[in-house]
Design an enzyme around this catalytic site. Structure first.
Site, PDB file in Angstrom:
ATOM      1  CB  THR A 337      -0.904   0.018   1.228  1.00  0.00           C
ATOM      2  OG1 THR A 337      -1.399  -1.323   1.157  1.00  0.00           O
ATOM      3  CG2 THR A 337      -1.765   1.136   1.534  1.00  0.00           C
ATOM      4  N   GLY A 419       0.173  -1.232   5.229  1.00  0.00           N
ATOM      5  CA  GLY A 419       1.183  -2.815   5.472  1.00  0.00           C
ATOM      6  C   GLY A 419       0.364  -3.606   6.546  1.00  0.00           C
ATOM      7  N   GLY A 420      -1.459  -3.943   5.680  1.00  0.00           N
ATOM      8  CA  GLY A 420      -2.141  -4.858   6.665  1.00  0.00           C
ATOM      9  C   GLY A 420      -1.946  -4.360   8.229  1.00  0.00           C
TER      10      GLY A 420
END
Length: 523
Positions: A337, A419-420
């Site tokens: 992202t 980062g999730g």
């Protein structure tokens, strides 16, 4: 002021501001540029989300994420022998790419509401130049390509695009994307809707069909970005905003809401075990709600605002033990992202995030347009009873969530991270360090970070701490029962955070992440 995880994107945005453009126009320029110059992290074949705030007005949200294709059914996967949705290849490219529709809606809003006059061709000019003339490969792109080349080499279009000469490009070498440059030029000439309902849409639809994607021209034609009312949470310092489902914006607010009730900056050090422990335990409770409740809002049984009520946050905070570790079931996983922030001279603030999900998304690069398509739809399940079951027209769960705060002391803050699972955690770290510990944005971002769960390049659900934390902090956290892994200083798995603060006196502060290739630029 602008912050972006790639310096070329920051340059594009600040140039637009210098020429009299507003924050929305600057962000469109940055979004287009970063889709070219950080190609392992995002693409015009991905999704995006916006928060936009004006002085004295309630912020707006813009959801630019695509739904599952009409042909994307569980049966379509099972007949091909898939027990689950693959992460890579044509069948992983099963949702519409929405981010360009967000640029289009934001550009129209800028003209109508802010009086923006920047032509689209100007906003895409830097991206077109960088795609055609080339960019210097960053260390991040080089290492990421090297680590994924064996997995992705056979995916349609990947090697031709990302492995020039048959190998991962070295950092500092020139990387060109002429087909993507032509696609961006087409958008500059014909308008951004051409991506969905024009010549470019027809070209991409043919390419998608050729590589076995279920996404068809009709799916592109039906897509539009949607304006949303952001989630809002009252905080002791002011009002916090984030995006509603299908994003995990609720998670970011829940973490900060709990910390607001147990946080004591007077007795906590930003590097001490009690602070990290409190943040981690708040994260576990927020993740528990996310993993059981958040899905496409059209199918949600719950109103996410119910968890942001003061009594609900009080109850969550009361369940946190500062002496014991709570169990949890693990995280959602990684996500590539880019988050960027812009605040202009009129005080218009934009928090923006754009993604293709995993590194290089589905790995597919469309042969004529050069568009790398996302794999966001691999988060769907083929099981109908799952929280996020695959069905035509359904939107996938999104880890993406841009953050914004309006504080009682007159400050406006835009902040975010990639980062999730790491996104809401780093948001809580950056916000707390600025608001509770009095750090400036750069100090807040530079400081050592932690991560519970999985993120970019990692599969473990342990609590990861950068090596710059004091040994005593690590020792106490392990004694409390945390499974702690130590990662190198400024490790990229912690994500690329950023923040911009507009103060009540009209001054600006910004920060960029040394873990990225970014810059914070102002004038």
């Amino acid at each position: 002021m602008v912050t972006a995880p790639n310096a070329l994107a920051a340059q594009s945005a600040v140039a637009v501001l210098r020429e009299g453009g507003n924050a929305v126009e600057a962000m469109i320029a940055a979004a287009a540029t970063i889709a070219v110059v950080y190609p392992h992290m995002n693409s015009i074949g991905g999704d995006g989300f916006w928060l936009i705030a004006r002085p004295g007005e309630v912020p707006l949200g813009l959801e630019a994420c695509g739904a599952a294709a009409g042909a994307a059914t569980p049966e379509a996967y099972r007949v091909q022998g898939f027990a689950s949705i693959p992460f890579r290849g044509g069948m992983a490219a099963n949702t519409v790419a929405g981010t360009v529709s967000g640029w289009e809606a934001a550009h129209a809003w800028s003209r109508e509401v802010l009086g923006g006059r920047m032509p689209l061709a100007r906003l895409l000019a830097d991206a077109i130049f960088h795609a055609r003339d080339g960019i210097p490969v960053t260390r991040s792109q080089s290492l990421c390509t090297e680590s994924r080349q064996d997995e992705l080499r056979g995916i349609p279009g990947f090697a031709e695009t990302f492995l020039p000469g048959g190998a991962a490009p070295l950092a500092g070498t020139r990387f060109v994307q002429p087909r993507l440059a032509a696609a961006l030029e087409q958008l500059a000439r014909a308008g951004l809707s051409d991506f969905y309902r024009g010549d470019l849409a027809r070209i991409m639809a043919r390419d998608l069909a050729a590589i076995g994607s279920p996404v068809a021209l009709g799916d592109l034609e039906r897509h539009h970005a949607v304006w949303k009312t952001p989630l809002t949470m009252a905080h002791s310092s002011g009002t916090l905003y984030n995006m509603p489902p299908p994003t995990q914006g609720l998670v970011s607010l829940l973490i900060l809401g709990q910390l607001d009730r147990i946080f004591d900056a007077g007795r906590m050090d930003p590097l001490c075990a009690s602070y990290v422990h409190a943040c981690v335990e708040a994260t576990k409770q927020a993740f528990a709600i996310r993993d059981k409740r958040i899905t496409d809002p059209a199918w949600m049984r719950d109103d996410p605002r119910q968890w942001l009520r003061p009594d609900a946050l009080d109850a969550m905070a009361a369940r946190i033990s500062l002496d014991h570790v709570a169990s949890w079931d693990g995280g959602q996983g990684p996500g590539d992202t880019v988050w960027m922030g812009v605040v202009d001279r009129a005080g218009v603030a934009v928090s923006f995030i754009q993604s293709i999900y995993h590194e290089f998304g589905s790995g597919v690069v469309l042969s004529e347009s050069g568009v790398n398509w996302q794999n966001r739809g691999c988060s769907f399940s083929l099981e109908p009873q799952a929280l996020n079951p695959l069905m035509p027209g359904r939107k996938p769960f999104h880890t993406l969530n841009p953050a914004l705060a309006k504080l009682d002391d007159g400050r406006t803050i835009v902040y975010g991270n990639m980062g999730g699972d790491g996104q809401p955690q780093s948001q809580s770290a950056v916000f707390s360090r600025i608001v509770h510990f009095g750090m400036n944005p750069q100090q807040a971002i530079d400081a050592p970070r932690w991560l519970l769960g999985r993120t970019w390049g990692q599969a473990s659900d342990s609590l990861k701490l950068e090596s710059r934390f004091p040994p005593a902090t690590v020792e106490v956290l392990r004694a409390l029962g945390h499974e702690v892994d130590i990662v190198p200083a400024y490790d990229e798995i912690m994500g690329h955070a950023g923040a911009v603060v507009l103060h009540a006196d009209g001054s600006y502060e910004g920060g960029t992440d040394p873990r990225s290739d970014g810059a914070a630029s102002g004038w």
